[in-house]
Design an enzyme around this catalytic site. Structure first.
Site, short mmCIF file in Angstrom:
data_model
loop_
_atom_site.label_atom_id
_atom_site.label_comp_id
_atom_site.label_asym_id
_atom_site.label_seq_id
_atom_site.Cartn_x
_atom_site.Cartn_y
_atom_site.Cartn_z
N ASP A 106 -27.02 35.59 2.59
CA ASP A 106 -25.93 36.33 3.25
C ASP A 106 -26.11 37.83 3.22
O ASP A 106 -25.24 38.58 3.66
CB ASP A 106 -24.57 35.94 2.65
CG ASP A 106 -24.34 36.51 1.27
OD1 ASP A 106 -25.31 36.60 0.49
OD2 ASP A 106 -23.18 36.83 0.94
N SER A 113 -23.91 32.26 -0.18
CA SER A 113 -24.79 33.31 -0.68
C SER A 113 -26.24 32.86 -0.79
O SER A 113 -26.86 32.50 0.19
CB SER A 113 -24.27 33.83 -2.03
OG SER A 113 -24.98 34.97 -2.45
N HIS A 114 -26.77 32.85 -2.01
CA HIS A 114 -28.19 32.57 -2.24
C HIS A 114 -28.47 31.09 -2.47
O HIS A 114 -29.60 30.72 -2.80
CB HIS A 114 -28.66 33.37 -3.46
CG HIS A 114 -27.82 33.11 -4.69
ND1 HIS A 114 -26.52 33.52 -4.78
CD2 HIS A 114 -28.10 32.47 -5.85
CE1 HIS A 114 -26.02 33.15 -5.94
NE2 HIS A 114 -26.96 32.51 -6.61
N ASP A 150 -26.49 40.13 0.67
CA ASP A 150 -25.94 41.07 -0.31
C ASP A 150 -26.86 41.27 -1.52
O ASP A 150 -26.59 42.13 -2.36
CB ASP A 150 -24.53 40.66 -0.76
CG ASP A 150 -24.47 39.30 -1.44
OD1 ASP A 150 -25.51 38.62 -1.53
OD2 ASP A 150 -23.36 38.92 -1.87
N ARG A 151 -27.95 40.52 -1.60
CA ARG A 151 -28.88 40.69 -2.72
C ARG A 151 -30.23 41.20 -2.21
O ARG A 151 -30.53 41.08 -1.02
CB ARG A 151 -29.07 39.37 -3.48
CG ARG A 151 -27.77 38.85 -4.06
CD ARG A 151 -27.97 37.54 -4.79
NE ARG A 151 -26.68 36.99 -5.20
CZ ARG A 151 -26.41 36.46 -6.38
NH1 ARG A 151 -27.36 36.39 -7.29
NH2 ARG A 151 -25.22 35.99 -6.65
N LYS A 175 -21.90 44.17 -2.63
CA LYS A 175 -23.30 44.55 -2.84
C LYS A 175 -24.02 44.46 -1.51
O LYS A 175 -23.59 43.74 -0.61
CB LYS A 175 -23.94 43.67 -3.90
CG LYS A 175 -23.70 42.19 -3.81
CD LYS A 175 -24.29 41.49 -5.03
CE LYS A 175 -23.94 40.01 -5.06
NZ LYS A 175 -22.69 39.74 -5.78
N ASP A 216 -31.20 38.00 0.48
CA ASP A 216 -30.82 36.60 0.32
C ASP A 216 -30.11 36.06 1.56
O ASP A 216 -30.04 36.74 2.59
CB ASP A 216 -29.96 36.41 -0.92
CG ASP A 216 -28.56 36.98 -0.79
OD1 ASP A 216 -28.40 37.98 -0.05
OD2 ASP A 216 -27.62 36.45 -1.41
#
Length: 562
Positions: A286, A119-120, A288-289, A385, A284
């Site tokens: 991946d 992710s982030h 999703d943010r 998300k 971010d």
């Protein structure tokens, strides 16, 4: 001729391969140990085969482009084929944003998906890697599945694989490897097609045509959404190349921390201020943010999801058609969206942190739009998300406000009208990252003991400005399946409805992250447009006094303030 025979490789378990909702996250060097990745992948496929009602397993695979992703895609195909997977659907170059993968899992009716992302968190040889399993609804695997995967990792004695040689990940098309079909797709094209069914792109283009000086700047932070952002902003909307930055996915994210907040997205923040950007946005690693910012306003994620909910049924075609069934937020997220839910007369849910809780409500038809203060926003179009979805939602709303309502459409003007209607939930989050775990645990134990002590309710803080009205460790009973989630965060609520929340987070690969969430509601019209840190400083001081973070950790400043 290639050898498509199944080979059985003896192995032994590794300790600590327990995935959470966000999957298994460790340093790259941990995954590079002989058999470490193979064990976890085999355990995942063994669990999928046990859980599946069919032998026709179809698996979506891809990741955020970080270091060690391409090699792991090859490993997944070799082991999956040996375990009888019928078909793999893989993003071109191995690239698949998390929301795009969720969409393909759903539209292609896949058994599930394996997402290679942390992710982030930072990427590169010395940084983080992750493997996450999503189930057939496109959402993160529930605890029953992750527990089964973990159990399989503790009992594994062998894994199966077929040595194909290198799978071609870069050429779109379908190829057969033995009995297994591998389809490489342009995941960005599929994703953008989905967005076109949700948003009013004609309205957005009309707005941009009318307002040629309206400046947009999208920053992919060298993560997965670069190709997606290029297709949306330059190809579909006709914006100049200068409207996107850092849009080439890099294995180490260019040495940056791919987290869309005011600290780590500093290039975007600086550019927005210098160039006078009207809509700045970042996603971010991946995808999703998201972060929304302008030359004169930063939209907190708590406010962002509330504004999207406020305008959804008026401005966004998808919600014009479906209506807004319900709204939800994670417990630490501010109560701004609660006020919108009350106005719309729809159900409102407060859930623990973790997207799977939203997914249950969506699958039950009770939730349309939701968000987390950690820069996650989404809806029931998928079960993750979705950063770019939120960014295009804002662009759709801005176009609607200008062309349909004939009102000032700057982000600051939109937020000011929202606050005048609902009041403002001032909100901030302090993150203290990579704290020595023992120090973080000692501090958290101190806080747990404090808030359950019989004399804590009624205590006054901040020169008697804040009186504790209640305090607890948040617990959630899922209204869909009646499952209970305990110990989800320490809450302190004051008599003026202000809140302080403390949580320990485990989404990194080392140490502990201690998060402090601070919220204060304001309805006085003269106090709605203050700087958040100024408005919240008295309550921040109370939070630091109660937590005694400097005493326990030695930290005098947070790593990140949002």
């Amino acid at each position: 001729m290639p050898d498509f025979n199944v080979k059985t490789v003896p192995t032994t378990p590794f300790a600590g391969q327990k995935p959470g909702t966000s999957g298994l996250r460790k340093k790259v060097k941990v995954f590079q140990q002989p058999n470490y990745t193979e064990n976890f992948v085999q355990a995942t496929f063994s669990t999928v085969l046990d859980e599946s009602n069919t032998q026709d397993i179809v698996m979506v695979v891809g990741g955020d482009g970080r270091y060690f992703m391409r090699e792991t895609v090859q490993t997944i195909v070799r082991i999956g084929a040996a375990n009888g997977v019928k078909k793999f659907i893989i993003g071109q170059g191995g690239i698949f944003s998390t929301p795009a993968a969720s969409n393909v899992i759903r539209t292609r009716k896949a058994t599930g998906g394996i997402l290679l992302t942390a992710s982030h968190n930072p990427g590169g040889p010395e940084n983080d890697f992750g493997i996450k399993y999503n189930v057939s609804n496109g959402g993160p695997a529930p605890e029953s599945v992750t527990n089964a995967i973990y159990k399989a990792t503790t009992e594994i004695t062998e894994y199966k694989e077929i040595q194909f040689g290198e799978i071609d990940l870069d050429t779109v098309g379908i190829r057969k490897y033995g009995e297994t079909e591998v389809e490489i797709i342009d995941s960005a094209a599929d994703y953008v097609s989905m967005l076109e069914t949700i948003f009013d792109f004609d309205l957005i283009k009309a707005f941009l045509s009318k307002n040629p000086d309206f400046k947009i700047l999208f920053d992919a932070l060298n993560g997965v959404t670069g190709p997606y952002g290029k297709k949306i902003f330059t190809e579909k909307l006709g914006l100049p190349e200068t409207s996107t930055i850092q849009c080439v996915p890099l294995v180490d994210f260019g040495g940056e921390h791919p987290d869309p907040n005011l600290t780590y997205a500093h290039k975007l923040v600086d550019s927005v201020n210098k160039m006078g950007v009207d809509l700045g946005a970042a996603s971010d690693g991946d995808g999703d943010r998201n972060m929304i910012i302008s030359k004169d306003w930063f939209v907190t994620p708590s406010d962002s999801v509330a504004v999207i909910a406020e305008y959804a049924a008026q401005a966004i075609p998808y919600f014009k058609k479906t209506g807004v069934k319900g709204l939800a937020r994670s417990m630490p997220t501010s109560g701004a969206i609660d006020r919108v839910a009350k106005k719309l007369n729809v159900e409102m849910f407060e859930v623990p942190t973790g997207w799977k809780f939203f997914g249950n409500l969506m699958d039950a038809g009770r939730l349309s739009i939701c968000g987390e203060e950690s820069f996650g926003t989404g809806s029931d179009h998928i079960r993750e998300k979705d950063g770019l979805w939120a960014i295009v939602a804002w662009l759709n709303i801005i176009a609607y406000v200008d062309l349909k309502l004939n009102l000032p459409c700057s982000i600051r003007a939109i937020m000011n009208r929202f606050y005048l209607k609902y009041g403002r939930n001032y909100f901030t989050r302090y993150d203290y990252e990579e704290i020595e775990s023992s120090h973080a645990e000692a501090m958290y134990s101190h806080l747990e003991s404090l808030i359950v002590s019989p004399d804590f309710v009624g205590r006054k803080f901040g020169n008697n400005a804040f009186t504790v009205s209640c305090a607890d460790n948040f617990s959630y009973v899922d209204p869909v399946d009646s499952s209970v989630s305990k110990n989800q965060g320490l809450r302190i609520v004051f008599s003026d409805s202000s809140r302080i929340i403390f949580r320990l987070s485990g989404t990194g690969s080392s140490g502990a992250t201690f998060r402090v969430y601070i919220e204060k509601y304001e309805s006085n019209e003269d106090s709605l447009m203050l700087e958040a840190q100024d408005a919240l400083k008295p309550l921040v001081d109370v939070a630091l006094e109660i937590s005694q973070i400097t005493k326990f950790t030695g930290r005098t400043e947070p790593t990140v303030i949002t």
